[in-house]
Design an enzyme around this catalytic site. Structure first.
Site, PDB file in Angstrom:
ATOM      1  N   LYS A  53      13.675  42.205 -34.370  1.00  0.00           N
ATOM      2  CA  LYS A  53      13.473  41.618 -35.694  1.00  0.00           C
ATOM      3  C   LYS A  53      14.756  40.953 -36.185  1.00  0.00           C
ATOM      4  O   LYS A  53      14.735  39.843 -36.724  1.00  0.00           O
ATOM      5  CB  LYS A  53      12.997  42.689 -36.689  1.00  0.00           C
ATOM      6  CG  LYS A  53      11.537  43.067 -36.445  1.00  0.00           C
ATOM      7  CD  LYS A  53      11.090  44.332 -37.148  1.00  0.00           C
ATOM      8  CE  LYS A  53       9.681  44.689 -36.693  1.00  0.00           C
ATOM      9  NZ  LYS A  53       9.213  45.996 -37.128  1.00  0.00           N
ATOM     10  N   GLN A  97      11.545  50.678 -40.834  1.00  0.00           N
ATOM     11  CA  GLN A  97      10.829  50.858 -39.571  1.00  0.00           C
ATOM     12  C   GLN A  97      10.112  52.205 -39.552  1.00  0.00           C
ATOM     13  O   GLN A  97      10.706  53.243 -39.828  1.00  0.00           O
ATOM     14  CB  GLN A  97      11.831  50.751 -38.401  1.00  0.00           C
ATOM     15  CG  GLN A  97      11.182  50.758 -37.038  1.00  0.00           C
ATOM     16  CD  GLN A  97      10.278  49.550 -36.792  1.00  0.00           C
ATOM     17  OE1 GLN A  97      10.626  48.424 -37.107  1.00  0.00           O
ATOM     18  NE2 GLN A  97       9.099  49.786 -36.252  1.00  0.00           N
ATOM     19  N   ASP A 120       6.389  43.560 -45.356  1.00  0.00           N
ATOM     20  CA  ASP A 120       5.478  44.202 -44.401  1.00  0.00           C
ATOM     21  C   ASP A 120       4.056  44.254 -44.977  1.00  0.00           C
ATOM     22  O   ASP A 120       3.101  44.464 -44.243  1.00  0.00           O
ATOM     23  CB  ASP A 120       5.941  45.652 -44.144  1.00  0.00           C
ATOM     24  CG  ASP A 120       6.455  45.835 -42.721  1.00  0.00           C
ATOM     25  OD1 ASP A 120       6.193  44.955 -41.880  1.00  0.00           O
ATOM     26  OD2 ASP A 120       7.117  46.861 -42.460  1.00  0.00           O
TER      27      ASP A 120
END
Ligand code: NAP
Length: 281
Positions: A53, A97, A120
């Site tokens: 990422k 994460q 997200d």
């Protein structure tokens, strides 16, 4: 004729070129898009994901910060870090994460991220925006699946779409996005008694289960579009999806490969959400 492969790597490159241009325009006006990625613990798969990422951010000209913490980090300390990043004008998107260590409540953490930085799309508010059709951040994997389907040029209006899997991050938002695109949607799960009965009627099948060979050729309607979200290992340790790709290719019209289908699109849509977050500031 075997199904055409939908190339997620190529589509990602095209979308990332556009994202890079938008980032350059923002940077020129002093608003370089910024993404903060937080990793708690040493899970090896998570380490690879966060590295990818951060690298993807650099490739499209974003500012990014990677904050790594030991697995013992107290929940309160993580919430403090999120509060600081919420207030940081150089950061437009915050990603924590998953999975988190057991002592940290993931819902509390997700809800601590400012809605304007929830790239997200996992928060309750983002989920509500999706459900009610309001503008907001869409969860990256299903958002990427929609782009893959769009790339075929097939109009979803009136089509029957079957989603296998009902997780909050993939299956459920996938169903809502397909519904928004005017498909008739069926969502199947582990308590669905006859999965093949449903998939055989589907013009589009999205498999998001986490078990290989969940969808085989005999379960697919000729000419269907098949999107394979699964990430599993075969007996030789090779990455594979939920779909028996070789078999289903003989029946479907379009199919995403694993690797090279949904995987690259997930990070691309994270970049897309982040550039959009920066543009909204
Ligand atoms: P998850 O939370 O474990 O959900 C799996 C879903 O599959 C559940 O809803 C489960 O039903 C359903 N299921 C299990 N066995 C089934 C069966 N025999 N028939 C029908 N449905 C069944 O997984 P997830 O997070 O949604 O991820 C799904 C897969 O996608 C995993 O392989 C994951 O690694 C992969 N993934 C890939 C990406 C990517 O970027 N490529 C991103 C995210 C996830 P119940 O709800 O009834 O248990």
């Amino acid at each position: 004729m075997p199904a055409q492969l939908i190339d997620g790597i190529l589509l990602s490159q095209q979308l990332r070129a556009d994202i890079a241009q938008r980032a350059a325009t923002l940077s020129a006006s002093g608003r370089q898009p910024g993404l903060a990625v937080i990793l708690v613990g040493e899970d090896p798969a998570s380490q690879v994901y966060v590295r990818n990422k951060v690298k993807a951010c650099a490739d499209v000209g974003f500012h990014s910060v990677l904050e790594k913490y030991a697995a013992e980090l107290p929940e309160a300390a993580l919430l403090d870090r999120i509060a600081a990043l919420n207030a940081d004008p150089a950061i437009h998107g915050i990603l924590v994460q998953m999975p988190l260590p057991r002592h940290i409540n993931p819902h509390k953490v997700i809800e601590a991220i400012s809605t304007t930085k929830d790239v997200d799309g996992y928060s309750v508010l983002s989920a509500g925006e999706l459900m009610t059709g309001l503008e907001g951040f869409r969860p990256c994997t299903p958002y990427g699946c929609m782009k893959l389907i769009e790339s075929t040029g097939v109009d979803l209006r009136g089509k029957h779409a079957v989603v296998i899997g009902r997780s909050n991050t993939v299956g459920k938002p996938m169903g809502l996005l397909l519904l928004q695109a005017n498909a008739t949607v069926t969502i199947c799960h582990s308590a669905t008694p006859d999965l093949a009965y449903h998939t055989r009627q589907a013009d589009v099948v999205v498999a998001a289960v986490g078990r290989r060979n969940t969808l085989t050729a005999d379960m697919v309607k000729p000419g269907a579009i098949v999107i394979d979200v699964g990430m599993n290992r075969d007996d030789n340790g090779k990455l594979c999806g939920d779909v028996d790709t070789a078999g289903v290719r003989e029946v479907a019209s379009y199919i995403t490969p694993v690797p090279g289908g949904v995987g690259p699109m997930t990070i691309t849509m994270l970049l897309m959400n982040t550039v959009e977050a920066a543009e909204r500031t």
